[in-house]
Write a protein that holds these residues in place. Structure first.
Motif, PDB file in Angstrom:
ATOM      1  N   GLN A   1      55.597 -18.802  52.816  1.00  0.00           N
ATOM      2  CA  GLN A   1      56.428 -17.701  52.334  1.00  0.00           C
ATOM      3  C   GLN A   1      55.651 -16.387  52.401  1.00  0.00           C
ATOM      4  O   GLN A   1      54.433 -16.371  52.168  1.00  0.00           O
TER       5      GLN A   1
ATOM      6  N   LEU B   1      59.575 -11.189  56.305  1.00  0.00           N
ATOM      7  CA  LEU B   1      60.853 -11.623  56.857  1.00  0.00           C
ATOM      8  C   LEU B   1      61.429 -10.507  57.729  1.00  0.00           C
ATOM      9  O   LEU B   1      61.038  -9.338  57.613  1.00  0.00           O
TER      10      LEU B   1
ATOM     11  N   ALA C   1      64.264 -15.734  58.098  1.00  0.00           N
ATOM     12  CA  ALA C   1      63.018 -16.370  58.511  1.00  0.00           C
ATOM     13  C   ALA C   1      62.619 -15.869  59.898  1.00  0.00           C
ATOM     14  O   ALA C   1      63.489 -15.569  60.737  1.00  0.00           O
TER      15      ALA C   1
ATOM     16  N   VAL D   1      57.390 -17.633  58.767  1.00  0.00           N
ATOM     17  CA  VAL D   1      57.612 -17.256  57.370  1.00  0.00           C
ATOM     18  C   VAL D   1      59.086 -17.414  57.027  1.00  0.00           C
ATOM     19  O   VAL D   1      59.967 -17.195  57.865  1.00  0.00           O
ATOM     20  N   GLY D   2      59.342 -17.815  55.798  1.00  0.00           N
ATOM     21  CA  GLY D   2      60.722 -17.959  55.349  1.00  0.00           C
ATOM     22  C   GLY D   2      60.980 -19.354  54.835  1.00  0.00           C
ATOM     23  O   GLY D   2      60.074 -20.188  54.734  1.00  0.00           O
ATOM     24  N   GLU D   3      62.231 -19.610  54.514  1.00  0.00           N
ATOM     25  CA  GLU D   3      62.615 -20.910  53.993  1.00  0.00           C
ATOM     26  C   GLU D   3      64.011 -21.254  54.474  1.00  0.00           C
ATOM     27  O   GLU D   3      64.687 -20.439  55.094  1.00  0.00           O
TER      28      GLU D   3
ATOM     29  N   HIS E   1      59.852 -23.641  62.624  1.00  0.00           N
ATOM     30  CA  HIS E   1      58.591 -24.363  62.441  1.00  0.00           C
ATOM     31  C   HIS E   1      58.479 -25.525  63.425  1.00  0.00           C
ATOM     32  O   HIS E   1      57.451 -25.692  64.096  1.00  0.00           O
TER      33      HIS E   1
ATOM     34  N   THR F   1      63.646 -14.466  65.404  1.00  0.00           N
ATOM     35  CA  THR F   1      64.326 -15.127  64.287  1.00  0.00           C
ATOM     36  C   THR F   1      65.148 -16.328  64.729  1.00  0.00           C
ATOM     37  O   THR F   1      65.716 -17.021  63.888  1.00  0.00           O
TER      38      THR F   1
ATOM     39  N   SER G   1      66.796 -22.434  58.913  1.00  0.00           N
ATOM     40  CA  SER G   1      66.326 -21.626  60.043  1.00  0.00           C
ATOM     41  C   SER G   1      64.806 -21.617  60.115  1.00  0.00           C
ATOM     42  O   SER G   1      64.225 -21.684  61.211  1.00  0.00           O
ATOM     43  N   ALA G   2      64.132 -21.562  58.973  1.00  0.00           N
ATOM     44  CA  ALA G   2      62.671 -21.610  58.961  1.00  0.00           C
ATOM     45  C   ALA G   2      62.185 -22.973  59.440  1.00  0.00           C
ATOM     46  O   ALA G   2      61.209 -23.066  60.200  1.00  0.00           O
TER      47      ALA G   2
END
Length: 666
Positions: free
Chosen positions: A618, A632, A637, A591-593, A601, A652, A596-597
Motif C-alpha cells: 500500500q 495510486l 491500483a 501499489v493498491g488493493e 501483481h 493501471t 485490480s491490484a
C-alpha cells in the motif's frame, strides 16, 4: 546396545546406531580421543538415501568381526554429508585428489588431528573387481600406522599443502558479460545430446542450474537456440523414468543416457530446483507439459516431503524391502493385475513396460515417450498409484536442511502465485516460519533440524544464500515487509563471516575448525554458495537501491565468467544471476488493493525478464524501498516498471503491464 549415534538428529547417523562399531559423531571429541589414544581416524561419510552406503553398512559395519577390527585400530567417525557439507567437502577433495574419483560412501583414514592420508569409497567385504576387501584395507592401514607413522604424517601434510595450493585459483575480476553469456550458450549447444536431451553422456544428472540459465537467456535475448536446448532436455526428462510418471517428483539421476532408468532416490533440492525451472519454461513458452510437471512436482513436495513441523524433508530412499527401485517398477502382468487385460496392455505400450524389462529381473521403469489419451491415462495413473501405495514405501530422511528448504520456499511461493495454487504459497510460508523460528538458536543460523529440534552444525554459505533467495521470492508473492530485515541479516552475515582476503568467499564460516577451509565457487547439483548469495544480493539491491550489495553480487559472480565458455554447467546459477544483472534486473512496484491490484501483481510475477524483482504493498505503508513514493493513479491500483529505481509511466491495467513486461498472454 545402541552406540553414541543414538542421540543424533541425523536420520543417516541413526541408521548406524545399532552397529557394533564404536561410532563417534564428527566434532572435537573424537579428535581428542584419537590424539589421546594415538590412533588414526576412520571417517565414513554418506547420506540416508545412498544405496551403496546401505550396502556397505550391511556388509561391513553390521559384521561383529569387522567392527571389532575397526574399534581396535581406529577412532571411528560417522558423518552425514548433508548435515556437514563442510566436512564432506574437505575429504571429498582429498579423495578425488588421491584416487581420481569420488562418491559415497566415502572412506577416509586420517591422522588424529584430521589430516587425510588414505582415501577410498565403497570397499566390498571380500576382494572383488580389483578392489581389496574392507578388512584388508583396515589391516593394511593399521599396519602402516604402526610401522610407518611418520611417513603417513608427512604424506598427509603434503596432500593438504597441495590441496591448499590448488585452492588458490583466480576468483575472477568481473561478472559475466554479454560475450560470456553467448559463449556459454554455444558451449552448452556443443555438449547437447541432440537425440536424447541433456548434456554429455551417462550417467545424466538433471542440469537444473544450466537450464535456468538457458531459459533466462532466451527470455532476455529471444535466442531460439537457448530455448530449444532447454525445452528438449526438459521434455526428455519429464517423459523419462527419472520422473515418476504416476505421482510426480524427480529421481536423483539417470544411469543411462536416455533418462530411462534412474537412481531411485529423490532429493528435495532436485525437486525444488526443477519445479522452478519447469514453471519458468511454462511462463516463457506456454508449455502444457511444463505446467503439468510443475504442478505435479509441487504436489509431490507437499505430499511426500513435508514434515509435521511444516518444513521439508531431505530425501526419499532409493531402496525398499532391501532392493533399489522395488517400489517403483512394474511387469506387464502386474499392470494387467491392477488394470485388467485391455487397460493393462495399453498401459504397457504407453508407459514402456516390456516383457524383457528395462530395469532388473524383468521389471520396467515407467516412461511416457508419446502422448496418449489424457482421460484414459489419468485413469490408469490413478489406479496404478493406488495399487503402488500397497507396496512397502522407501524410507524418508526427515531432517530439514536450511539451504534446501530455502530453494523449496522460492519454488513453491512462485508456483503458488502463478498457477493459482494457494496451498503452495501457504506451505512456503509455513516452511519459512519454521526455519526462521527453529534454525536460529541464539541468533546463529544452523544447518539442520529434525522433529522440531535444531541440529548442532552451523550453517554454511549456501544456507545463507538459498534461504535469503527463498525469503525474497516469498516477499515478492506476499509483500511481507518483515522478511526484508531478515534477508539483510542473512546476506550481511554471509559477507562478514565467509569472506576471503582475495574478494572471494569460503563455504565454511570463519570459526569452523577443519584441517582446511573448503572453498568451491562452482555449482554442483545445487547452486554454489557463492552464486546463491550473489542472486540474493542482487535482488536485495534492486529492492532497496543498495549499491554496496550490488557490488558484492558482482564480486561473487566473477568465477562464472571464468567457466562460461569452457564448462558452463559448473557455473549455471552464476550465469543465470548474470542474466539478471545484464537485464537490470527489472523492478516492478505494485501499489493498491482489491482485484485490480491482485491482477497487476500476478502479471508482474509472470514477467519472464531474468531475475525480475517485484514489490507489492500500500502507498505509504512502508516495506521495500522500491515502493516509496509510488502513489495510486487516480485512486486506482498502479504498477511502476523500473530499472535502477528509474521508472516508466505507471500503468493501471494488467493488459498495459503485460505489454510492457513482455508477458505471454494465454
Amino acid at each position: 546396545m545402541p552406540n553414541r549415534l543414538a542421540s543424533s538428529t541425523s536420520p543417516y547417523l541413526l541408521q548406524h546406531q545399532d552397529n557394533p562399531v564404536d561410532w563417534w559423531e564428527w566434532g572435537d571429541d573424537p579428535l581428542a580421543e584419537a590424539q589421546r589414544l594415538d590412533k588414526p581416524l576412520l571417517i565414513s561419510i554418506g547420506y540416508a538415501a545412498c544405496h551403496w552406503c546401505h550396502v556397505m553398512a550391511h556388509e561391513s559395519f553390521e559384521d561383529p568381526q569387522t567392527a571389532r577390527e575397526m574399534n581396535d585400530a581406529f577412532v571411528c567417525v560417522k558423518v552425514d554429508r548433508e548435515e556437514r557439507p563442510d566436512v564432506d567437502a574437505v575429504y571429498m577433495e582429498a579423495t578425488q585428489a588421491m584416487t581420481g574419483a569420488g562418491g559415497w560412501p566415502m572412506t577416509v583414514f586420517a591422522t588424529p588431528d584430521g589430516q587425510p592420508f588414505f582415501c577410498g569409497t565403497y570397499f566390498p567385504p571380500r576382494p572383488a573387481h580389483r578392489m581389496p576387501s574392507f578388512r584388508q584395507v583396515l589391516a593394511s592401514v593399521s599396519s602402516a600406522w604402526s610401522e610407518r607413522r611418520e611417513e603417513l604424517r608427512a604424506s598427509a601434510a603434503s596432500i593438504l599443502a597441495q590441496l591448499q595450493e590448488r585452492a588458490q585459483l583466480p576468483v575472477g575480476e568481473r561478472p559475466p558479460g554479454e560475450d560470456d553469456l553467448r559463449a556459454a550458450v554455444a558451449a552448452l549447444a556443443r555438449e547437447h545430446d541432440g537425440v536424447r536431451g541433456g548434456f554429455g553422456g551417462a550417467p545424466k544428472f538433471p542440469p537444473s542450474t544450466a537450464l535456468e540459465f538457458l531459459l533466462r537467456h532466451a527470455a532476455r535475448t529471444g535466442d531460439a537456440t537457448a530455448l530449444a536446448l532447454a525445452g528438449h532436455t526438459l521434455e526428455a526428462m519429464a517423459r523419462g523414468g527419472i520422473y515418476d510418471q504416476l505421482a510426480g517428483g524427480f529421481a536423483r539421476y539417470s544411469v543411462d543416457d536416455s533418462w530411462t532408468v534412474p537412481h531411485f532416490e529423490k532429493m528435495l533440492y532436485d525437486n525444488a530446483l526443477l519445479l522452478r525451472v519447469y514453471l519458468h519454461w511454462w511462463r516463457l513458452d506456454g508449455s502444457p507439459l511444463g505446467r503439468r510437471v510443475a504442478e505435479e512436482t509441487g504436489e509431490f513436495l507437499l505430499r511426500e516431503l513435508r514434515t509435521a513441523e511444516g518444513g521439508f524433508a531431505s530425501s526419499l530412499d532409493a531402496d525398499s524391502e532391501g532392493e533399489e527401485g522395488r517400489f517403483s517398477v512394474w511387469t506387464p502382468q502386474q499392470l494387467v493385475d491392477v488394470l485388467g487385460a485391455d487397460d493393462g496392455a495399453w498401459a504397457a505400450e504407453v508407459l514402456g513396460v516390456t516383457a524383457a524389462g528395462t530395469f532388473e529381473h524383468g521389471t520396467s521403469v515407467l516412461t511416457l515417450l508419446a502422448d496418449a489419451d489424457p482421460a484414459r491415462l489419468a485413469r490408469v495413473r490413478a489406479a496404478l498409484s493406488t495399487a503402488r501405495e500397497q507396496r512397502v514405501r522407501p524410507g524418508r530422511d526427515d531432517k530439514v536442511v536450511t539451504a534446501w528448504n530455502g530453494l523449496t520456499i522460492a519454488a513453491l511461493a512462485e508456483a503458488g502465485a502463478l498457477l493459482d495454487r494457494p496451498e503452495f504459497v501457504a506451505a512456503a510460508r509455513e516452511a519459512a516460519d519454521l526455519v526462521l523460528r527453529l534454525h536460529r538458536p541464539g541468533g546463529r543460523l544452523v544447518r539442520t533440524s529434525r522433529g522440531g529440534v535444531a541440529g548442532t552444525g552451523v550453517a554454511v554459505l549456501e544456507d545463507h544464500g538459498d534461504l535469503a533467495e527463498g525469503l525474497l521470492a516469498l516477499h515478492a508473492v506476499t509483500g511481507d515487509a518483515a522478511l526484508l530485515p531478515v534477508v539483510q541479516e542473512l546476506i550481511d552475515t554471509a559477507l562478514q563471516r565467509f569472506a576471503a582476503a582475495d574478494g572471494g568467499l569460503y563455504d565454511a564460516a570463519d570459526d569452523v575448525e577443519l584441517v582446511r577451509r573448503p572453498r568451491d565457487p562452482l555449482d554442483g547439483p545445487t547452486p554454489s554458495g557463492a552464486f546463491a548469495l550473489a542472486g540474493a544480493l542482487l535482488s536485495y539491491a534492486a529492492l532497496t537501491g543498495s549499491a554496496a550489495h550490488r557490488a558484492a553480487a558482482e564480486r561473487a559472480l566473477a568465477p562464472a565468467a571464468l567457466v562460461a565458455a569452457r564448462y558452463p554447467r559448473a557455473g549455471g546459477w552464476g550465469l543465470a544471476v548474470a542474466e539478471a544483472l545484464v537485464a537490470g534486473p527489472l523492478e516492478v512496484a505494485v501499489v493498491g488493493e482489491g482485484s485490480s491490484a491482485r491482477e497487476l501483481h500476478r502479471t508482474a510475477l509472470l514477467s519472464p525478464s531474468p531475475g525480475a524483482v517485484v514489490a507489492v504493498g500500500q502507498p505509504g505503508a512502508g516495506g521495500a524501498p522500491l515502493l516509496a513514493d509510488r502513489p495510486l493513479v487516480g485512486g486506482a491500483a498502479a504498477a511502476y516498471v523500473c530499472r535502477g529505481f528509474v521508472c516508466e509511466r505507471p500503468v493501471t491495467s494488467a493488459e498495459e503491464l503485460a505489454r510492457s513486461l513482455g508477458v505471454r498472454r494465454a
